[in-house]
Design a protein around this motif. Sequence first.
Motif, PDB file in Angstrom:
ATOM      1  N   TRP A 139       0.839  -1.190   0.000  1.00 33.92           N
ATOM      2  CA  TRP A 139       0.000   0.000   0.000  1.00 33.92           C
ATOM      3  C   TRP A 139       0.881   1.250   0.000  1.00 33.92           C
ATOM      4  CZ3 TRP A 139      -4.724  -0.639   3.831  1.00 33.92           C
ATOM      5  CH2 TRP A 139      -5.551  -1.668   3.355  1.00 33.92           C
ATOM      6  N   VAL A 140       0.455   2.257  -0.739  1.00 34.83           N
ATOM      7  CA  VAL A 140       1.246   3.476  -0.885  1.00 34.83           C
ATOM      8  C   VAL A 140       1.354   4.259   0.414  1.00 34.83           C
ATOM      9  CG1 VAL A 140      -0.653   5.020  -1.551  1.00 34.83           C
ATOM     10  CG2 VAL A 140       1.639   5.382  -2.503  1.00 34.83           C
ATOM     11  N   VAL A 141       0.540   3.949   1.399  1.00 35.55           N
ATOM     12  CA  VAL A 141       0.636   4.626   2.695  1.00 35.55           C
ATOM     13  C   VAL A 141       2.012   4.405   3.306  1.00 35.55           C
ATOM     14  CG1 VAL A 141      -0.270   2.693   4.079  1.00 35.55           C
ATOM     15  CG2 VAL A 141      -0.599   5.073   4.857  1.00 35.55           C
ATOM     16  N   HIS A 142       2.675   3.286   2.981  1.00 35.69           N
ATOM     17  CA  HIS A 142       4.031   3.013   3.457  1.00 35.69           C
ATOM     18  C   HIS A 142       5.073   3.671   2.552  1.00 35.69           C
ATOM     19  CE1 HIS A 142       2.031   0.179   6.041  1.00 35.69           C
ATOM     20  NE2 HIS A 142       1.673  -0.592   5.034  1.00 35.69           N
ATOM     21  N   ALA A 197       4.924   6.320   0.974  1.00 39.58           N
ATOM     22  CA  ALA A 197       4.949   7.781   1.111  1.00 39.58           C
ATOM     23  C   ALA A 197       6.076   8.256   2.008  1.00 39.58           C
ATOM     24  CB  ALA A 197       3.599   8.266   1.649  1.00 39.58           C
ATOM     25  N   TYR A 198       6.521   7.416   2.955  1.00 42.76           N
ATOM     26  CA  TYR A 198       7.601   7.818   3.853  1.00 42.76           C
ATOM     27  C   TYR A 198       8.921   8.024   3.112  1.00 42.76           C
ATOM     28  CZ  TYR A 198       4.636   6.722   7.867  1.00 42.76           C
ATOM     29  OH  TYR A 198       3.632   6.714   8.784  1.00 42.76           O
ATOM     30  N   MET A 199       9.043   7.437   1.941  1.00 37.80           N
ATOM     31  CA  MET A 199      10.274   7.579   1.171  1.00 37.80           C
ATOM     32  C   MET A 199      10.371   8.943   0.504  1.00 37.80           C
ATOM     33  SD  MET A 199      10.208   3.764  -0.540  1.00 37.80           S
ATOM     34  CE  MET A 199      11.753   3.999  -1.422  1.00 37.80           C
ATOM     35  N   ALA A 200       9.253   9.668   0.435  1.00 37.63           N
ATOM     36  CA  ALA A 200       9.235  10.997  -0.185  1.00 37.63           C
ATOM     37  C   ALA A 200       8.315  11.903   0.620  1.00 37.63           C
ATOM     38  CB  ALA A 200       8.766  10.899  -1.641  1.00 37.63           C
ATOM     39  N   PRO A 201       8.741  12.329   1.819  1.00 41.09           N
ATOM     40  CA  PRO A 201       7.885  13.141   2.696  1.00 41.09           C
ATOM     41  C   PRO A 201       7.331  14.377   1.996  1.00 41.09           C
ATOM     42  CG  PRO A 201       9.865  12.449   3.848  1.00 41.09           C
ATOM     43  CD  PRO A 201      10.062  12.067   2.416  1.00 41.09           C
ATOM     44  N   ASP A 202       6.064  14.666   2.259  1.00 42.08           N
ATOM     45  CA  ASP A 202       5.340  15.829   1.734  1.00 42.08           C
ATOM     46  C   ASP A 202       5.009  15.727   0.242  1.00 42.08           C
ATOM     47  OD1 ASP A 202       5.078  17.281   4.138  1.00 42.08           O
ATOM     48  OD2 ASP A 202       7.143  17.959   3.967  1.00 42.08           O
ATOM     49  N   ARG A 203       5.391  14.625  -0.391  1.00 40.11           N
ATOM     50  CA  ARG A 203       5.024  14.434  -1.798  1.00 40.11           C
ATOM     51  C   ARG A 203       3.730  13.630  -1.869  1.00 40.11           C
ATOM     52  NH1 ARG A 203       8.301  10.611  -6.065  1.00 40.11           N
ATOM     53  NH2 ARG A 203       6.807  10.748  -7.789  1.00 40.11           N
ATOM     54  N   VAL A 204       2.826  14.043  -2.742  1.00 38.85           N
ATOM     55  CA  VAL A 204       1.552  13.340  -2.926  1.00 38.85           C
ATOM     56  C   VAL A 204       1.762  12.199  -3.911  1.00 38.85           C
ATOM     57  CG1 VAL A 204      -0.855  13.549  -3.633  1.00 38.85           C
ATOM     58  CG2 VAL A 204       0.279  15.466  -2.485  1.00 38.85           C
ATOM     59  N   ILE A 205       1.439  10.970  -3.482  1.00 34.69           N
ATOM     60  CA  ILE A 205       1.699   9.792  -4.316  1.00 34.69           C
ATOM     61  C   ILE A 205       0.399   9.029  -4.548  1.00 34.69           C
ATOM     62  CG2 ILE A 205       3.059   7.694  -4.574  1.00 34.69           C
ATOM     63  CD1 ILE A 205       5.036   8.781  -2.581  1.00 34.69           C
ATOM     64  N   ARG A 263       0.253  10.702   1.539  1.00 35.40           N
ATOM     65  CA  ARG A 263       1.259  11.747   1.758  1.00 35.40           C
ATOM     66  C   ARG A 263       1.811  11.603   3.167  1.00 35.40           C
ATOM     67  NH1 ARG A 263       0.162  18.298   1.311  1.00 35.40           N
ATOM     68  NH2 ARG A 263       2.337  18.971   1.577  1.00 35.40           N
ATOM     69  N   ALA A 264       3.127  11.608   3.305  1.00 40.62           N
ATOM     70  CA  ALA A 264       3.773  11.540   4.609  1.00 40.62           C
ATOM     71  C   ALA A 264       3.978  12.951   5.141  1.00 40.62           C
ATOM     72  CB  ALA A 264       5.109  10.814   4.507  1.00 40.62           C
ATOM     73  N   LEU A 265       3.698  13.130   6.426  1.00 41.94           N
ATOM     74  CA  LEU A 265       3.730  14.457   7.035  1.00 41.94           C
ATOM     75  C   LEU A 265       4.538  14.429   8.323  1.00 41.94           C
ATOM     76  CD1 LEU A 265      -0.110  15.024   6.686  1.00 41.94           C
ATOM     77  CD2 LEU A 265       1.625  16.009   5.189  1.00 41.94           C
ATOM     78  N   ARG A 266       5.053  15.598   8.698  1.00 46.05           N
ATOM     79  CA  ARG A 266       5.766  15.749   9.960  1.00 46.05           C
ATOM     80  C   ARG A 266       5.022  16.753  10.822  1.00 46.05           C
ATOM     81  NH1 ARG A 266      11.206  13.973   9.433  1.00 46.05           N
ATOM     82  NH2 ARG A 266      11.792  13.539   7.271  1.00 46.05           N
ATOM     83  N   PRO A 268      11.650  15.666  19.700  1.00 47.68           N
ATOM     84  CA  PRO A 268      11.209  14.686  18.701  1.00 47.68           C
ATOM     85  C   PRO A 268       9.932  15.131  17.986  1.00 47.68           C
ATOM     86  CG  PRO A 268      11.774  13.597  20.761  1.00 47.68           C
ATOM     87  CD  PRO A 268      11.762  15.072  21.056  1.00 47.68           C
ATOM     88  N   ARG A 269       9.892  14.909  16.703  1.00 46.32           N
ATOM     89  CA  ARG A 269       8.715  15.243  15.896  1.00 46.32           C
ATOM     90  C   ARG A 269       7.998  13.974  15.468  1.00 46.32           C
ATOM     91  NH1 ARG A 269       8.520  20.511  14.334  1.00 46.32           N
ATOM     92  NH2 ARG A 269      10.397  21.750  14.732  1.00 46.32           N
ATOM     93  N   SER A 270       6.707  14.087  15.339  1.00 49.29           N
ATOM     94  CA  SER A 270       5.911  12.952  14.892  1.00 49.29           C
ATOM     95  C   SER A 270       5.934  12.889  13.373  1.00 49.29           C
ATOM     96  CB  SER A 270       4.470  13.090  15.381  1.00 49.29           C
ATOM     97  OG  SER A 270       4.414  13.117  16.791  1.00 49.29           O
ATOM     98  N   VAL A 271       6.052  11.678  12.848  1.00 51.50           N
ATOM     99  CA  VAL A 271       6.019  11.457  11.407  1.00 51.50           C
ATOM    100  C   VAL A 271       4.940  10.425  11.143  1.00 51.50           C
ATOM    101  CG1 VAL A 271       7.308  10.758   9.357  1.00 51.50           C
ATOM    102  CG2 VAL A 271       8.488  11.895  11.252  1.00 51.50           C
ATOM    103  N   TYR A 272       4.017  10.744  10.252  1.00 54.50           N
ATOM    104  CA  TYR A 272       2.947   9.810   9.940  1.00 54.50           C
ATOM    105  C   TYR A 272       2.514   9.979   8.493  1.00 54.50           C
ATOM    106  CZ  TYR A 272       0.168  13.984  11.060  1.00 54.50           C
ATOM    107  OH  TYR A 272      -0.335  15.260  11.101  1.00 54.50           O
ATOM    108  N   SER A 273       1.795   9.008   7.998  1.00 56.91           N
ATOM    109  CA  SER A 273       1.326   9.017   6.622  1.00 56.91           C
ATOM    110  C   SER A 273      -0.191   8.924   6.615  1.00 56.91           C
ATOM    111  CB  SER A 273       1.932   7.850   5.846  1.00 56.91           C
ATOM    112  OG  SER A 273       1.453   7.819   4.512  1.00 56.91           O
ATOM    113  N   VAL A 274      -0.814   9.767   5.805  1.00 58.19           N
ATOM    114  CA  VAL A 274      -2.271   9.773   5.673  1.00 58.19           C
ATOM    115  C   VAL A 274      -2.629   9.343   4.256  1.00 58.19           C
ATOM    116  CG1 VAL A 274      -4.368  11.183   5.708  1.00 58.19           C
ATOM    117  CG2 VAL A 274      -2.560  11.580   7.398  1.00 58.19           C
ATOM    118  N   MET A 275      -3.459   8.322   4.152  1.00 58.20           N
ATOM    119  CA  MET A 275      -3.898   7.815   2.856  1.00 58.20           C
ATOM    120  C   MET A 275      -5.412   7.940   2.739  1.00 58.20           C
ATOM    121  SD  MET A 275      -3.421   3.998   1.195  1.00 58.20           S
ATOM    122  CE  MET A 275      -4.800   3.191   2.053  1.00 58.20           C
ATOM    123  N   ILE A 276      -5.868   8.424   1.601  1.00 55.02           N
ATOM    124  CA  ILE A 276      -7.288   8.487   1.293  1.00 55.02           C
ATOM    125  C   ILE A 276      -7.476   7.771  -0.038  1.00 55.02           C
ATOM    126  CG2 ILE A 276      -7.138  10.696   0.063  1.00 55.02           C
ATOM    127  CD1 ILE A 276      -9.861  11.428   1.318  1.00 55.02           C
ATOM    128  N   GLY A 277      -8.645   7.177  -0.253  1.00 52.10           N
ATOM    129  CA  GLY A 277      -8.857   6.446  -1.499  1.00 52.10           C
ATOM    130  C   GLY A 277     -10.313   6.160  -1.755  1.00 52.10           C
TER     131      GLY A 277
END
Length: 294
Positions: A189-192, A194-202, A219-222, A231-240
């Motif tokens: 799933w692209v939700v994973h 996305a972490y390889m390209a933070p802030d890019r919409v995939i 899209r992965a966000l900080r 420490p900052r939180s890093v997470y990915s949000v997927m919609i479909g």
Amino acid sequence: MRPRIDPDGGLFLTDLINYLEAKHGIRVERLPSEDTPTSGYKWDASEKTLNISRALPITSARFQAARMICRLEAVDAINEVLDRAQITSDSGRARATEALISYCAAALLFPYDSFLEDARTLRHDIELLQQRYSASWEQVCHRLTTLRRPQAEGIPFHLLRTDIAGNISKRFSASGLQLPRYSGACPRWVVHEAYMAPDRVIPQFVRLPDNSEYLFVARALRSGVGGYGIPRSVYSVMIGCDTAFANDVVYADRLSLDRPESAVPVGIGCRQCPREDCGQRAYEMSDTTTQAAQ
């Protein structure tokens, strides 16, 4: 006095702050991040003060101000919903209350009719909706999943939020896609990714073992409310959504939906997936899944 609504962009933070002070006598203070909890905000009922970290983005600060208005003014409507739902446990009722307060805040910031019209006009371009409503990526995604009013329904979307370890912290599905509850979503799933390209919409075109096809967008966000070294939180949000709605979603434009072979073969999770030829399988199929596939 009512909050002033800007027809081109919804409510501003100053509108909400002024309304809280004039209508409820509540003061909103922006404090240094070190003086606020890790959540970035704190409600002091005794002092009638809502403290919001200066490090919290304006989009998040605005949402917290909107939640405070809804907490004060939507309590009767929320209790009526909870009574009808017959939620009896204190913990369950508390969680449901917070969820409904957030829903009310989203409805205040993104008025249903205008937001639905804009979403359709912009072909669900989340970044353009962010600009139109001065909102975050996640806020827009959330609102898109709630457009389920009878006779005025939006696209039935699903939403998933994970952290970088794969833990699922938010999940909702109106699209028909089954979502794992805690973790273990299909590694394809692209939700994973996305972490390889933070802030890019995939975007991603996928096919499940039952041959149903979906459009995923992630899209992965900080996020963080501190300074250097915090420490900052890093997470990915997927919609479909189901590809039946792809013509109404801008993210499908560059995908070869007319070529079935271009779809990424995915499952829900390894333990439930019958794909025996997957090179990313982490677990063998469960006995139940094996029997069902035979």
